[in-house]
Design a protein around this motif. Structure first.
Motif, short mmCIF file in Angstrom:
data_model
loop_
_atom_site.label_atom_id
_atom_site.label_comp_id
_atom_site.label_asym_id
_atom_site.label_seq_id
_atom_site.Cartn_x
_atom_site.Cartn_y
_atom_site.Cartn_z
N ALA A 1 7.70 2.31 9.74
CA ALA A 1 7.30 3.34 8.78
C ALA A 1 6.29 2.77 7.78
O ALA A 1 5.33 3.45 7.41
CB ALA A 1 8.52 3.91 8.06
N ALA A 2 6.49 1.54 7.35
CA ALA A 2 5.54 0.91 6.42
C ALA A 2 4.18 0.75 7.09
O ALA A 2 3.15 1.11 6.51
CB ALA A 2 6.07 -0.44 5.95
N LEU A 3 4.17 0.21 8.30
CA LEU A 3 2.91 0.02 9.01
C LEU A 3 2.22 1.36 9.29
O LEU A 3 1.00 1.49 9.13
CB LEU A 3 3.15 -0.73 10.32
N ALA A 4 3.00 2.36 9.67
CA ALA A 4 2.45 3.69 9.93
C ALA A 4 1.91 4.31 8.64
O ALA A 4 0.88 4.98 8.65
CB ALA A 4 3.51 4.59 10.54
N GLY A 5 2.60 4.08 7.55
CA GLY A 5 2.13 4.60 6.27
C GLY A 5 0.79 4.02 5.87
O GLY A 5 -0.10 4.73 5.40
N LYS A 6 0.62 2.73 6.06
CA LYS A 6 -0.67 2.10 5.75
C LYS A 6 -1.75 2.67 6.65
O LYS A 6 -2.86 2.97 6.19
CB LYS A 6 -0.60 0.59 5.89
N LEU A 7 -1.45 2.86 7.90
CA LEU A 7 -2.41 3.45 8.82
C LEU A 7 -2.84 4.84 8.33
O LEU A 7 -4.03 5.15 8.29
CB LEU A 7 -1.81 3.56 10.22
N LEU A 8 -1.87 5.68 7.96
CA LEU A 8 -2.21 7.02 7.47
C LEU A 8 -3.06 6.95 6.21
O LEU A 8 -4.00 7.72 6.05
CB LEU A 8 -0.94 7.84 7.24
N LYS A 9 -2.74 6.02 5.32
CA LYS A 9 -3.56 5.86 4.11
C LYS A 9 -4.98 5.46 4.49
O LYS A 9 -5.95 5.97 3.93
CB LYS A 9 -2.93 4.86 3.16
N ALA B 1 0.80 -1.23 0.00
CA ALA B 1 0.00 0.00 0.00
C ALA B 1 0.83 1.28 0.00
O ALA B 1 0.37 2.32 -0.46
CB ALA B 1 -0.92 0.01 1.22
N VAL B 2 2.05 1.21 0.54
CA VAL B 2 2.86 2.41 0.74
C VAL B 2 4.12 2.33 -0.11
O VAL B 2 4.93 1.41 0.06
CB VAL B 2 3.23 2.57 2.23
N GLU B 3 4.27 3.30 -0.99
CA GLU B 3 5.44 3.32 -1.88
C GLU B 3 6.72 3.54 -1.09
O GLU B 3 6.80 4.43 -0.24
CB GLU B 3 5.28 4.43 -2.91
N ARG B 4 7.72 2.73 -1.39
CA ARG B 4 9.05 2.87 -0.76
C ARG B 4 9.89 3.78 -1.65
O ARG B 4 9.93 3.60 -2.87
CB ARG B 4 9.70 1.48 -0.63
N ILE B 5 10.52 4.77 -1.05
CA ILE B 5 11.39 5.70 -1.78
C ILE B 5 12.76 5.70 -1.15
O ILE B 5 12.94 5.32 0.01
CB ILE B 5 10.79 7.12 -1.82
N ASP B 6 13.75 6.16 -1.91
CA ASP B 6 15.10 6.23 -1.36
C ASP B 6 15.34 7.58 -0.68
O ASP B 6 14.51 8.50 -0.76
CB ASP B 6 16.15 5.95 -2.44
N GLY B 7 16.48 7.69 -0.03
CA GLY B 7 16.81 8.89 0.72
C GLY B 7 16.90 10.14 -0.14
O GLY B 7 16.49 11.22 0.29
N GLN B 8 17.42 10.00 -1.35
CA GLN B 8 17.54 11.17 -2.22
C GLN B 8 16.17 11.66 -2.66
O GLN B 8 15.91 12.86 -2.66
CB GLN B 8 18.41 10.87 -3.44
N THR B 9 15.29 10.75 -3.01
CA THR B 9 13.93 11.14 -3.37
C THR B 9 13.25 11.81 -2.19
O THR B 9 12.54 12.82 -2.35
CB THR B 9 13.13 9.91 -3.85
N ALA B 10 13.46 11.28 -1.01
CA ALA B 10 12.89 11.89 0.20
C ALA B 10 13.40 13.31 0.38
O ALA B 10 12.62 14.23 0.66
CB ALA B 10 13.21 11.04 1.42
N GLN B 11 14.70 13.50 0.22
CA GLN B 11 15.27 14.85 0.36
C GLN B 11 14.65 15.81 -0.66
O GLN B 11 14.32 16.95 -0.32
CB GLN B 11 16.78 14.80 0.19
N ASP B 12 14.49 15.35 -1.89
CA ASP B 12 13.89 16.18 -2.93
C ASP B 12 12.45 16.55 -2.57
O ASP B 12 12.02 17.69 -2.75
CB ASP B 12 13.92 15.47 -4.28
N VAL C 1 1.51 9.33 0.90
CA VAL C 1 2.30 8.79 1.99
C VAL C 1 3.39 7.90 1.41
O VAL C 1 3.12 7.06 0.54
CB VAL C 1 1.42 7.96 2.97
N PHE C 2 4.62 8.09 1.90
CA PHE C 2 5.78 7.37 1.37
C PHE C 2 6.63 6.86 2.51
O PHE C 2 6.73 7.49 3.55
CB PHE C 2 6.62 8.31 0.47
N ASN C 3 7.27 5.72 2.28
CA ASN C 3 8.16 5.10 3.27
C ASN C 3 9.60 5.24 2.79
O ASN C 3 9.99 4.62 1.81
CB ASN C 3 7.80 3.62 3.44
#
Length: 130
Positions: free
Chosen positions: A91-99, A15-26, A106-108
């Motif tokens: 973070a994955a579980l929390a992301g699903k909860l937020l969704k 349910a929650v897309e996983r992103i890398d650190g650089q994408t998160a920073q952007d 929401v991204f992990n």
């Protein structure tokens, strides 16, 4: 039949897309909320990402729901949220909860090390002098 942690993790990761650190920073540079859901002792011992907003996992539902007196105004339905914990599971579980609560963007990012590895600025832990 009761759910297992493995089943909950599979559903959260789907349910929650996983992103890398650089994408998160952007994303954060463009206004996304970087949400650190680790517990306070983890922040004290490992430091934190510059600009991260802290809501412990145990309070997330209360901070995310505008109908509670504990609502955190940084958490808005129109703002992307990038979650991280120590390794990505919470973070994955929390992301699903937020969704499930209606947050659409929401991204992990995974763990704090994913931020560090890509050069994300840090506030280092305080030396306890021991």
């Amino acid at each position: 039949m009761p759910l297992t942690v493995q089943q909950m993790m599979e559903a959260a990761n789907a349910a929650v897309e996983r992103i890398d650190g650089q994408t998160a920073q952007d994303m954060v540079a463009k206004g996304a909320l970087l949400l650190d859901i680790r517990d306070a002792p983890e922040l004290q011992s490992a430091g934190r990402a510059v600009g991260a907003h802290h809501v412990p996992r145990g309070m997330l539902e209360f901070r995310a729901d505008p109908a509670t007196p504990f609502h955190d105004p940084e958490m808005r339905f129109d703002r992307p949220i990038v979650l991280h914990c120590a390794s990505g599971g919470r973070a994955a579980l929390a992301g699903k909860l937020l969704k499930d609560m209606g947050y659409a963007q929401v991204f992990n990012m995974g763990g704090l090390d994913d931020w560090k590895k890509t050069g994300g600025p840090m506030i280092e832990p305080v030396d306890q002098g021991m």
